[in-house]
Design a protein around this motif. Structure first.
Motif, short mmCIF file in Angstrom:
data_model
loop_
_atom_site.label_atom_id
_atom_site.label_comp_id
_atom_site.label_asym_id
_atom_site.label_seq_id
_atom_site.Cartn_x
_atom_site.Cartn_y
_atom_site.Cartn_z
N ASP A 49 0.85 -1.20 0.00
CA ASP A 49 0.00 0.00 0.00
C ASP A 49 0.88 1.24 0.00
O ASP A 49 2.11 1.14 -0.04
N GLU A 50 0.25 2.41 0.05
CA GLU A 50 1.01 3.66 -0.05
C GLU A 50 1.84 3.93 1.20
O GLU A 50 2.72 4.78 1.19
N GLN A 51 1.56 3.23 2.28
CA GLN A 51 2.38 3.35 3.48
C GLN A 51 3.63 2.45 3.43
O GLN A 51 4.47 2.51 4.32
N GLY A 52 3.68 1.61 2.42
CA GLY A 52 4.82 0.72 2.30
C GLY A 52 4.65 -0.59 3.03
O GLY A 52 5.64 -1.29 3.30
N HIS A 53 3.40 -0.95 3.37
CA HIS A 53 3.14 -2.24 4.01
C HIS A 53 2.80 -3.29 2.95
O HIS A 53 2.05 -3.01 2.01
N ILE A 54 3.31 -4.48 3.13
CA ILE A 54 3.14 -5.54 2.14
C ILE A 54 1.71 -6.06 2.17
O ILE A 54 1.19 -6.44 3.23
N LEU A 55 1.06 -6.07 0.99
CA LEU A 55 -0.29 -6.60 0.87
C LEU A 55 -0.28 -8.05 0.41
O LEU A 55 -1.07 -8.85 0.89
N SER A 56 0.59 -8.37 -0.53
CA SER A 56 0.68 -9.75 -1.02
C SER A 56 1.99 -9.95 -1.76
O SER A 56 2.66 -8.98 -2.16
N LEU A 57 2.35 -11.21 -1.96
CA LEU A 57 3.53 -11.55 -2.75
C LEU A 57 3.33 -12.94 -3.33
O LEU A 57 2.55 -13.74 -2.79
N ASN A 58 4.00 -13.21 -4.43
CA ASN A 58 3.80 -14.51 -5.08
C ASN A 58 4.79 -15.55 -4.56
O ASN A 58 5.66 -15.27 -3.72
N GLU A 73 2.81 -10.61 5.44
CA GLU A 73 1.71 -9.70 5.08
C GLU A 73 1.54 -8.64 6.18
O GLU A 73 1.46 -8.95 7.37
N GLY A 74 1.48 -7.37 5.77
CA GLY A 74 1.36 -6.26 6.71
C GLY A 74 2.69 -5.74 7.22
O GLY A 74 2.74 -4.68 7.85
N GLN A 75 3.77 -6.45 6.95
CA GLN A 75 5.10 -6.01 7.37
C GLN A 75 5.60 -4.92 6.42
O GLN A 75 5.19 -4.83 5.26
N PRO A 76 6.50 -4.04 6.88
CA PRO A 76 7.03 -2.99 5.99
C PRO A 76 7.91 -3.59 4.90
O PRO A 76 8.63 -4.57 5.14
N LEU A 77 7.86 -2.98 3.73
CA LEU A 77 8.69 -3.43 2.61
C LEU A 77 10.18 -3.41 2.95
O LEU A 77 10.96 -4.16 2.36
N THR A 78 10.55 -2.56 3.88
CA THR A 78 11.98 -2.37 4.17
C THR A 78 12.65 -3.62 4.71
O THR A 78 13.88 -3.72 4.70
N ILE A 79 11.86 -4.63 5.18
CA ILE A 79 12.52 -5.85 5.67
C ILE A 79 13.10 -6.66 4.52
O ILE A 79 13.88 -7.59 4.74
N LEU A 80 12.75 -6.30 3.28
CA LEU A 80 13.26 -7.02 2.11
C LEU A 80 14.50 -6.36 1.51
O LEU A 80 14.96 -6.78 0.44
N MET A 81 15.01 -5.33 2.18
CA MET A 81 16.17 -4.62 1.61
C MET A 81 17.19 -4.32 2.70
O MET A 81 16.85 -4.25 3.88
N PRO A 82 18.47 -4.13 2.32
CA PRO A 82 19.49 -3.78 3.30
C PRO A 82 19.17 -2.43 3.96
O PRO A 82 18.51 -1.58 3.36
#
Length: 539
Positions: A49-58, A73-82
């Protein structure tokens, strides 16, 4: 409401319900097709979403990052990056929400991801955005490009090594030419001094230092060019000593190097440059394991005997072996890591810090020479690598033997060709000191002209390879046309196009890398000329 009107209303309502159900069914099928398409994608797809929270992934994203959809799901996108990219990423998302535009949307970006276990990897990212329920959603299509990046790195490394090879070749040629008069003059003066005198010992020290410099140039060239490996009797102890000297210059003061090298004069059948690679790779890995905390790097060399009773437990044939041990006090390894360390491209180093080929190469070299490599390690207890090389025999042909060898003399006429006058003059003095009559030429075309005028005036020709106008190879071919039986010795400080095998194929009697030791070249001259005399007598 009249009955007819009610009937019509109910019919219209049923028609609308059927239409709505049809539309809902269409939407469900469309969503299923979309979901199937997303799940079938080989690339990872993450929606937020626009807040950067994960909605879904394949499924590909789950596999790539090591998370399951329900736990992320619901976690911030930043956990997927350094961590170093997180602030910039959030600022970019806020900018898109505020302005509706971004120069990064719809363009492939080079980025880095972080898996659940903390491992970082390079990726290619394509970001898109859309409006849903009056809110901005973001979608990222992500491709792991680790393999492609490895290949690109290997190409760059190859190109870099080619450039280094060209530079190293030029340096080697010049440096070897500098060593020629040092070795030649030192060897000549050494023979005039009384054995055991102070000058005799001093000259021996100079000669040994020059010989080490000669071997050092050979080792530098190992890292700058590919070549056919020359298997011959090799004394391992001097190779290990020179390798450790190179290594110590680059190690930090936090790492102490302890060496205990036995087995002087013990030889194995191998290529010395590959033994150098084995030592350097094992020691470099040991350094890496201790680079943060420091520690002790211990290198030992010893001869051991494996009896028939112990053969099975060692996995080696009975006999004498030279054992090279490299031990560190670093972080150590668990059994899972030990089981894979010799696999090509397996590495515990961070991306970009290692190719995963070092230990695989070491394993291949050791096995090729009939040896074996054993590993002992525990987490937190350091590691020890023990390399077993089958012993060939005890060699009498060390540097001291070369220094003490009696002179081989002669009185034949030699044409010496080298475009550098100091080299030509020092070799002339060296050969005349051994009784030969020497004519020097510093121009290969002039040398060819002189030989053409009097081809029977010379018993042997010694020529440099790298010269203007005519190379040593071209000169040798021209001389053979005039007098096919003329023996020729070819010397070079460095050549990417000439080696001993090619020289032999051209009919050249001997090939030497500069600087040439007196014993080496005078024995070769005597052997070649004596062989010709035997042939003439039999005729």
């Amino acid at each position: 409401m009249s009955l007819p009107n009610l009937s019509r209303a109910l019919g219209e309502n049923q028609r609308l319900n059927r239409k709505l159900e049809s539309q809902l069914d269409f939407l469900r099928k469309s969503e299923e097709r979309f979901r199937s398409l997303v799940e079938a994608s080989q690339d990872a797809i993450v929606i937020s979403d626009e807040q950067g929270h994960i909605l879904s992934l394949n499924h590909a994203a789950e596999k790539m990052f090591g998370y399951e959809e329900r736990e992320i799901e619901g976690q911030p996108l930043t956990i997927l990056m350094p961590e170093r990219y997180q602030a910039r990423h959030l600022a970019g998302m806020r900018r898109v929400v505020a302005t509706g535009t971004s120069r990064y949307l719809g363009k492939p970006l080079e980025f880095w991801g972080r898996r659940q276990d903390g491992h970082e990897f390079p990726l290619e990212l394509n970001i898109s955005s859309w409006i849903a329920e009056e809110k901005i959603n973001f979608g990222g299509i992500i491709r792991d490009v680790s393999e492609r990046t490895h290949l690109e790195m290997q190409i760059r490394t190859t190109q870099k090594m080619e450039a280094i090879g060209t530079l190293a070749g030029g340096i080697a040629h010049d440096f070897n030419n500098i060593l020629v008069p040092i070795l030649a003059c030192t060897e000549m003066v050494l023979t005039t001094e009384a054995a055991g005198s102070e000058n005799w010992h001093n000259l021996q020290a100079v000669l040994k230092a020059a010989h080490r410099a000669r071997e050092l140039v050979k080792q530098i060239l190992v890292f700058s060019r590919e070549r056919e490996h020359e298997v011959a009797p090799v004394q391992v102890a001097p190779v290990v000593k020179e390798s450790l000297k190179l290594l110590k210059a680059s190690l930090p003061s936090t790492i102490e190097v302890v060496q205990q090298l036995e087995g002087e004069g013990v030889t194995i059948l191998a290529d010395s440059t590959q033994i150098h690679q084995v030592v350097m790779n094992l020691c470099t890995n040991a350094y890496y394991a201790m680079r943060e905390q420091g520690g002790i790097l211990e290198v030992t060399l010893a001869e051991v005997k494996i009896s028939p009773d112990d053969s099975a437990s060692h996995g080696l044939a009975p006999g004498a072996y030279l054992v090279l041990s490299v031990t560190d006090t670093g972080s150590g390894m668990d059994p899972t890591t030990i089981a894979r360390i010799f696999d090509p491209y397996f590495t515990t180093k961070k991306f970009g810090e290692g190719t995963g080929l070092g230990l695989a190469m070491v394993h291949g070299i050791v096995k090729k020479y009939g040896g074996d490599i054993k590993v002992y390690s525990e987490p937190g207890q350091g590691s020890s690598f023990q390399v077993y090389f089958p012993v060939l025999d005890k060699s009498e042909h060390g540097l001291d033997f070369i220094i003490a060898a009696p002179m081989v003399r002669g009185n034949e006429r030699i044409l010496l060709v080298d475009d550098e006058l100091p080299i030509a003059q020092s070799m002339q003095k060296m050969l005349e000191f051994h009784g030969y009559q020497v004519v020097i030429k510093t121009d290969s075309a002039e040398a060819l002209a002189a030989f053409r005028l009097a081809p029977r005036e010379f018993d042997l020709v010694i020529t440099d390879q790298t010269m203007p106008e005519l190379t040593g190879e071209q000169l040798a071919l021209e001389l053979k046309k005039i007098r096919p039986e003329i023996p020729i010795i070819l010397c070079t400080g460095f050549s990417a196009t000439m080696d001993e095998a090619k020289a032999r194929a051209l009919g050249i009697e001997a090939f030497f890398m500069k600087p040439v030791l007196i014993k080496e070249i005078t024995e070769a001259i005597r052997r070649i000329l004596d062989k010709i005399k035997v042939v003439h007598r039999s005729d």
